[in-house]
Write an enzyme that holds these catalytic residues in place. Sequence first.
Site, short mmCIF file in Angstrom:
data_model
loop_
_atom_site.label_atom_id
_atom_site.label_comp_id
_atom_site.label_asym_id
_atom_site.label_seq_id
_atom_site.Cartn_x
_atom_site.Cartn_y
_atom_site.Cartn_z
N HIS A 23 4.78 -3.96 -8.22
CA HIS A 23 4.01 -2.79 -7.79
C HIS A 23 2.96 -3.19 -6.75
O HIS A 23 2.86 -2.57 -5.68
CB HIS A 23 3.34 -2.17 -9.02
CG HIS A 23 2.39 -1.05 -8.72
ND1 HIS A 23 2.70 0.28 -8.95
CD2 HIS A 23 1.12 -1.05 -8.22
CE1 HIS A 23 1.68 1.03 -8.59
NE2 HIS A 23 0.70 0.25 -8.15
N GLU A 24 2.20 -4.21 -7.07
CA GLU A 24 1.14 -4.64 -6.15
C GLU A 24 1.71 -5.21 -4.86
O GLU A 24 1.07 -5.11 -3.80
CB GLU A 24 0.25 -5.69 -6.83
CG GLU A 24 -0.48 -5.19 -8.07
CD GLU A 24 -1.30 -3.95 -7.81
OE1 GLU A 24 -1.79 -3.79 -6.67
OE2 GLU A 24 -1.45 -3.13 -8.74
N HIS A 51 1.93 -2.48 -2.28
CA HIS A 51 0.65 -2.25 -1.60
C HIS A 51 0.37 -3.37 -0.59
O HIS A 51 -0.05 -3.11 0.55
CB HIS A 51 -0.49 -2.23 -2.61
CG HIS A 51 -0.45 -1.07 -3.57
ND1 HIS A 51 -0.22 0.22 -3.17
CD2 HIS A 51 -0.66 -1.03 -4.92
CE1 HIS A 51 -0.27 1.02 -4.22
NE2 HIS A 51 -0.51 0.29 -5.29
#
Length: 429
Positions: free
Chosen positions: A21-22, A25
């Site tokens: 997920h990170e 980003h």
Amino acid sequence: MMFVLGILIFFVGILISVAWHELGHFVTARWFGIKVPEFMVGFGKTIWSVKRGETEYGLKAIPLGGYIRMIGMIPPAPGETLGRSRRSGPFQGMIDDVRAQSQLDVRPEDAHRQFYLRAPWKRIVVMAAGPIMNLILAVVLFAILLMGIGQFNGTTTVSAVSECVLPADSTTQTCPVGAPPTPAALAGFRAGDEIVALNGQPFERFGGDDLRAAIQRSSGPITVTVLRDGQRLDLAATPISNLVSSVDDPSTLVQGSFLGIGLVSDYERLGLGAVFVEIGDVVGRTGQAIAELPSRVPSLFGSVFLGEERDVDGPIGIVGVSRIGGEVLAQEIPFVAEASLLLMLLASVNISLFLFNLLPIPPLDGGQIFPAAWEAVKKRIWKLRGKPDPGPVDVARLMPVAYVVAMVFIVWSGLLLVADVINPVRLFQ
């Protein structure tokens, strides 16, 4: 031993999902020239880290999420220099402190690399990339599960032939004296027969449920075409009325026609379309579960403090879902079944991360997506009206909401943790 191993494997899977997920980003932020000083999995004290280039990568002590730190997430107050603003209000001090803290990360040479300076659509891409990465991972996991391993379905191959007629709720498999033989035994069915047609109606290999339903609905004599040792045979049978397990809900007994055969179940590999159908179904059920979270609080409180039974369909924390992973691996079931259950659980966790992080409340990702979208709309309206650019939306003013949400999340996570330890959800009794 297998229970502990299952917990560790699933826990690592969750941490990988968080890091993935990170990564969404991080990669998009770097694409748009935003400086990222930190990439962390977990919160609290750093237990391991390494610095590569301008970014420090690491693990923290509390594995309840993760974050990347981008510079300039909070813009300066409109028309004001840094420091205490002239505005007043019950939360103004907090807002000023957050704004000042955000600017401490910004060195003069990096002033052009701040998050808030990027176009709204770029900020939306950066913040949406994390949840989208979870969705992508869920699609991959479901593809492995449904296209690689397959879905466990009933086939039309006979697994066993009952010798005598017994009610479906009978607790014995031994034929009592005088029990009549089953229609299947009288007709000469054998284990291994593949049923290809019933009264001329063909059935595919994985049409076991449809075949059972057709048998239960039948009345009078039937002709069953089977494939045995490469030869097609027509077997004549006359089903009788008896209590049988419902095709739609095997735990429910209904009155229907009874033949007296069992059917083999096997893994059926499905196509790509089935993956997206399953994704849509899980997204719908997960979205409904998230919407029902407030109504679940009383039952969760009761399971922690009042000794009430834990709701199997209720919310589960990281510890609880990892424990279920341990239960799966501890079962005396084939490895392929264990792998299927673990993949299903991990894919469902990623769907939850995808939907939850899109909620338009800070400090979740949606709490930055919504202001950026509103800023884009506002800029467009101002431009059409011939007004100057209104500048970035002052997200610092949402910080009181972010702190309240963070406190609620901490309390909720603590309650889930206690519930998962003292009164865990058990899928296998």
